[in-house]
Design a protein around this motif. Structure first.
Motif, PDB file in Angstrom:
ATOM      1  N   SER A 257     -23.005  76.799   7.773  1.00  0.00           N
ATOM      2  CA  SER A 257     -22.645  75.836   8.817  1.00  0.00           C
ATOM      3  C   SER A 257     -22.302  74.497   8.172  1.00  0.00           C
ATOM      4  O   SER A 257     -22.773  74.177   7.080  1.00  0.00           O
TER       5      SER A 257
ATOM      6  N   ASP B 274     -23.142  71.789   9.715  1.00  0.00           N
ATOM      7  CA  ASP B 274     -24.180  70.910  10.241  1.00  0.00           C
ATOM      8  C   ASP B 274     -25.354  70.914   9.264  1.00  0.00           C
ATOM      9  O   ASP B 274     -26.211  71.804   9.287  1.00  0.00           O
TER      10      ASP B 274
ATOM     11  N   VAL C 129     -16.235  79.394   5.826  1.00  0.00           N
ATOM     12  CA  VAL C 129     -17.094  79.243   7.000  1.00  0.00           C
ATOM     13  C   VAL C 129     -16.270  79.376   8.273  1.00  0.00           C
ATOM     14  O   VAL C 129     -16.751  79.914   9.280  1.00  0.00           O
TER      15      VAL C 129
END
Length: 129
Positions: A48, A50, A127
């Motif tokens: 991710s 994040d 990703v």
């Protein structure tokens, strides 16, 4: 009024500003590529984009302290060179060199970000899929 004195002014200040900005641009680009690679590795490990900021800061200080220092020092001194270029352009002490320092100093953060993103691109594409 006194007559205007047209003695040529030294262009050394503008040249110094230009040299500082160019050297600092090279420093931050050298530091940005490995930092971008570390970001990419973290993105691949977590899957991710994040990422916790504290974890990323610790990881950068463990794996690339010299590159982080290059980014910090190069950015700070480069900003000083950019301001010196403004002073040189306004005072007419190497106006051409000062304007070039202003232009390169304004573009430098975008160039650095481009280098960092280019080093992260393979991980971001992995990703995304």
């Amino acid at each position: 009024y006194a007559p205007y004195d047209r003695t040529p002014k030294s262009s050394l200040l503008g040249m110094i500003a230009f040299g500082i900005v160019v050297v600092c641009l090279v420093l931050v680009c050298v530091g940005a590529a490995p930092v971008g690679t570390i970001f990419a590795d973290m993105v691949l490990a977590t899957g991710s984009t994040d990422i916790d900021q504290n974890t990323m800061g610790e990881l950068l200080m463990e794996q690339a302290p010299l590159q982080v220092m290059l980014l910090n020092v190069g950015s700070t001194i480069g900003f000083g060179g950019w301001v010196t270029g403004i002073v040189a352009a306004v005072m007419g002490r190497g106006r051409l060199w000062g304007v070039l320092a202003i232009i390169i100093g304004t573009l430098a953060p975008f160039i650095m970000a481009g280098v960092m993103v280019a080093s992260m691109m393979p991980a971001l594409q992995a990703v995304q899929r």
